[in-house]
Motif scaffolding. Structure first.
Motif, short mmCIF file in Angstrom:
data_model
loop_
_atom_site.label_atom_id
_atom_site.label_comp_id
_atom_site.label_asym_id
_atom_site.label_seq_id
_atom_site.Cartn_x
_atom_site.Cartn_y
_atom_site.Cartn_z
N ILE A 194 0.88 -1.16 0.00
CA ILE A 194 0.00 0.00 0.00
C ILE A 194 0.92 1.21 0.00
O ILE A 194 1.79 1.32 0.86
CB ILE A 194 -0.92 0.01 1.24
N LEU A 195 0.74 2.10 -0.97
CA LEU A 195 1.63 3.24 -1.13
C LEU A 195 0.89 4.55 -0.89
O LEU A 195 -0.20 4.77 -1.44
CB LEU A 195 2.23 3.24 -2.54
N ILE A 196 1.51 5.40 -0.09
CA ILE A 196 0.95 6.70 0.25
C ILE A 196 1.97 7.77 -0.12
O ILE A 196 3.15 7.65 0.23
CB ILE A 196 0.64 6.79 1.76
N ALA A 197 1.52 8.79 -0.83
CA ALA A 197 2.37 9.94 -1.12
C ALA A 197 2.15 10.99 -0.04
O ALA A 197 1.03 11.19 0.43
CB ALA A 197 2.04 10.52 -2.50
N ASN A 209 8.33 16.21 -1.02
CA ASN A 209 7.51 15.04 -1.31
C ASN A 209 8.25 13.76 -0.99
O ASN A 209 9.48 13.69 -1.09
CB ASN A 209 7.11 14.99 -2.80
N GLY A 210 7.49 12.74 -0.64
CA GLY A 210 8.02 11.40 -0.43
C GLY A 210 6.90 10.39 -0.61
O GLY A 210 5.74 10.75 -0.84
N VAL A 211 7.26 9.14 -0.53
CA VAL A 211 6.29 8.04 -0.62
C VAL A 211 6.61 7.06 0.50
O VAL A 211 7.78 6.76 0.75
CB VAL A 211 6.33 7.34 -1.99
N ALA A 212 5.56 6.56 1.14
CA ALA A 212 5.71 5.54 2.17
C ALA A 212 4.94 4.29 1.76
O ALA A 212 3.84 4.38 1.21
CB ALA A 212 5.19 6.05 3.51
N LEU A 240 -1.71 14.09 1.80
CA LEU A 240 -1.54 12.64 1.89
C LEU A 240 -2.45 11.99 0.87
O LEU A 240 -3.68 12.18 0.92
CB LEU A 240 -1.89 12.15 3.30
N ASP A 241 -1.87 11.26 -0.07
CA ASP A 241 -2.65 10.62 -1.13
C ASP A 241 -2.44 9.12 -1.11
O ASP A 241 -1.30 8.65 -0.98
CB ASP A 241 -2.24 11.14 -2.51
N LEU A 242 -3.52 8.37 -1.26
CA LEU A 242 -3.46 6.93 -1.43
C LEU A 242 -3.13 6.67 -2.90
O LEU A 242 -3.93 6.95 -3.78
CB LEU A 242 -4.78 6.28 -1.02
N ILE A 243 -1.93 6.19 -3.16
CA ILE A 243 -1.42 6.02 -4.52
C ILE A 243 -1.79 4.65 -5.08
O ILE A 243 -2.26 4.52 -6.21
CB ILE A 243 0.12 6.20 -4.53
N ASP A 244 -1.57 3.61 -4.30
CA ASP A 244 -1.84 2.25 -4.74
C ASP A 244 -2.20 1.42 -3.52
O ASP A 244 -1.55 1.52 -2.49
CB ASP A 244 -0.60 1.67 -5.45
N TYR A 245 -3.25 0.63 -3.65
CA TYR A 245 -3.67 -0.26 -2.58
C TYR A 245 -3.52 -1.70 -3.08
O TYR A 245 -4.46 -2.31 -3.55
CB TYR A 245 -5.12 0.03 -2.16
N ASP A 246 -2.28 -2.16 -3.08
CA ASP A 246 -1.90 -3.50 -3.49
C ASP A 246 -2.43 -3.89 -4.87
O ASP A 246 -2.89 -5.01 -5.07
CB ASP A 246 -2.32 -4.54 -2.45
N GLY A 247 -2.35 -2.95 -5.79
CA GLY A 247 -2.72 -3.25 -7.17
C GLY A 247 -4.20 -3.25 -7.46
O GLY A 247 -4.62 -3.56 -8.58
#
Length: 176
Positions: A9-12, A65-68, A105-112
């Motif tokens: 799960i990727l968050i910007a 900016n970063g991604v977690a 804070l943005d939800l970028i990808d939730y496990d595809g």
């Protein structure tokens, strides 16, 4: 670093407004990630922080900016609600798209997952943004866009040259 074989799960995270008591944009980003961790959204990996020119180009201050990569039992909608809650705690008020902000804070990808929303997954503009893709490559270099199947390096290579991004001086990682 996270491999694509694990649940990702990727968050910007981004900020371009310093706030007395909260600190610089880099400090705000780090504090926001710590706040998420305190809410049970485990930070598994975090990118280096980058300085980025505003997109679209404007006279705003540059962003940090970063991604977690995170782990959580929350579903995508619940996670997005928590992200918005943290933004509000840090003083974010949503008025206009692409405006200067204390925290984003943005939800970028939730496990595809591919979903028309809400929330829309993957994030609809992520593949067009250097400020998402370069930090994303730090935490998930093998990541592939769920809709197109393109790898992160191919997406970075296709970015328009006017998106200016550079490593934040003095920081090797957003965790520092």
């Amino acid at each position: 670093m996270i491999s694509r074989k694990t649940f990702v799960i990727l968050i910007a995270v981004g900020s371009n407004l310093p706030v007395p008591g909260l600190g610089t944009p880099a400090e705000i980003c780090a504090r926001a990630l710590a706040r998420l961790d305190s809410m049970g959204i485990r930070i598994a990996a975090i990118s280096r922080f980058y300085e980025t020119a505003p997109v679209p180009v404007s006279d705003q201050p540059w962003y940090v900016n970063g991604v977690a990569a995170v782990a959580t039992g929350l579903d995508a909608a619940e996670l997005l609600a928590k992200l918005h809650e943290v933004e509000q705690e840090f003083g974010r008020v949503r008025r206009e798209r692409n405006e200067a902000r204390v925290l984003d804070l943005d939800l970028i990808d939730y496990d595809g997952v591919i979903d028309a929303g809400p929330p829309i997954l993957p994030h609809p503009r992520m593949a067009e943004r250097a400020f998402v893709l370069l930090p994303l490559r730090d935490v998930a270099p093998g990541w592939r866009h769920p809709r197109t199947g393109q790898g992160v390096d191919a997406l970075i290579a296709a970015l328009p040259p006017e998106q200016v991004i550079r490593l934040l001086p003095g920081m090797v990682s957003g965790l520092e």
